[in-house]
Design a protein around this motif. Sequence first.
Motif, mmCIF file in Angstrom:
data_model
loop_
_atom_site.group_PDB
_atom_site.id
_atom_site.type_symbol
_atom_site.label_atom_id
_atom_site.label_comp_id
_atom_site.label_asym_id
_atom_site.label_seq_id
_atom_site.Cartn_x
_atom_site.Cartn_y
_atom_site.Cartn_z
ATOM 1 N N ASP A 100 4.293 2.768 -0.900
ATOM 2 C CA ASP A 100 3.998 1.638 -0.022
ATOM 3 C C ASP A 100 2.568 1.774 0.489
ATOM 4 O O ASP A 100 1.814 2.632 0.011
ATOM 5 C CB ASP A 100 4.997 1.596 1.141
ATOM 6 N N TRP A 144 -0.675 0.402 6.082
ATOM 7 C CA TRP A 144 -0.810 -0.727 7.003
ATOM 8 C C TRP A 144 0.450 -1.586 7.038
ATOM 9 O O TRP A 144 0.635 -2.370 7.959
ATOM 10 C CB TRP A 144 -2.029 -1.573 6.644
ATOM 11 N N ARG A 145 1.317 -1.437 6.058
ATOM 12 C CA ARG A 145 2.606 -2.128 6.114
ATOM 13 C C ARG A 145 3.607 -1.338 6.947
ATOM 14 O O ARG A 145 4.411 -1.910 7.690
ATOM 15 C CB ARG A 145 3.154 -2.336 4.699
ATOM 16 N N GLN A 146 3.557 -0.012 6.811
ATOM 17 C CA GLN A 146 4.435 0.846 7.597
ATOM 18 C C GLN A 146 3.902 1.081 9.009
ATOM 19 O O GLN A 146 4.627 1.560 9.886
ATOM 20 C CB GLN A 146 4.608 2.193 6.894
ATOM 21 N N ARG A 147 2.624 0.749 9.233
ATOM 22 C CA ARG A 147 1.954 0.932 10.514
ATOM 23 C C ARG A 147 1.925 2.408 10.947
ATOM 24 O O ARG A 147 1.991 2.725 12.127
ATOM 25 C CB ARG A 147 2.628 0.086 11.614
ATOM 26 N N LYS A 167 -3.284 0.203 -2.771
ATOM 27 C CA LYS A 167 -2.641 0.683 -1.548
ATOM 28 C C LYS A 167 -3.477 1.812 -0.951
ATOM 29 O O LYS A 167 -4.465 2.243 -1.536
ATOM 30 C CB LYS A 167 -1.221 1.132 -1.863
#
Length: 378
Positions: A212, A215-218, A190
């Motif tokens: 997390d 890039w998933r949470q932006r 991550k």
Amino acid sequence: MSREESEEGGVYVPPVVFALANLTMTISFVVAGLGFAYLLYGIFAGLSGFSGWDAAKQQGMLGIIALAGKAMMIGLGIGSLCAAVIFWFEEVVGYVILISAGVLGLGIPFAFPMLGGEIASKGVANALGVFPLASIAPAIIGGILVVRDIFSKFGRAIQRRGSDADLSQVKLGASAQREQKPLRTSLLGKCWEGSYCRDWVRPHCPIYQRRDACWRQRRGCYCEQEIVSAAANKTQGGMQLEMAPSSQYNYANPSAPGSTAPPKVILNDSQKAERCRNCVIYNDHQSEKYKIVMPLAIVATVVLCALISPLMKQGIQGSFTLIEQTVAKVSFSSSSESTVTLTRPPSTVEWGLVGAFSLMIVSKVLQIVEWCVFVKKI
């Protein structure tokens, strides 16, 4: 090909050589085109009365056919060689030359009976026999360029796998320095497990606290100023480090008179995704992803090609039968039977073709993987 391109390839060739090669290529293809046009006219019209000519005229015409054949053969060979020198760095040239050689060597002899022609004389037979011979040199040159392109893709893939991400076009965090990576909990780390995450930011980062990936949470420290500011305020002694970008990446129009801060921009998902694609952390993540996906893609493609190799071999055999059946159906010949019988290549040649097709498939798969990871950044 320019001087700069030749220097990038590691070999510099003076411009006068390219000019000479270009002139030679033009002359060669013109000579080959004249021979091709003459032979084409001969087999479809000019040699129709060959059988009724006297022996002297027949012998003279066979000599002219041989001369035209040599002109086409030498012209195509020299022209293809010059084209290979001029367009050495163009990957599509080899495929174009190879396909053109196949069409020349196989297409003309097969098209003749399809259009109602009959090999009723030695003159027509000799003229038709020139086309496969003339296609040999371009086929070899095109094949060499194709093999070079395939191995170039393999070499680039291996080199790219062994190198770090190219950050020359990165807008967010381009000047960031690598740090020692922390202990990882997963194969594909991550953001906070990468070498661009700062130790003093990590404990106060909401992304790290959720375990997390940014890039998933932006959102993250290289694209949102408040994350870095919050971490700096909670750090004893304060830390000064320009990680987040300037306000133009986070705020819209200038604030109204009397306001203390400009209004925050609410980005949509596509804008956030584009922000990630320009971030040093995500590009480093893509580089690591490629190092994992590339060998898996090669192994999977090789295994798949091995599994379907018998089908590929059957396809090669079936293509010859299909061509014969197509000729019989669409030919204007008065005979109901096909007038063309293709000579089947030996089994070793068929397996060689299967291997060549497999290499081309693997190289294209690598090209697709590079496009997905480094261009589309999926």
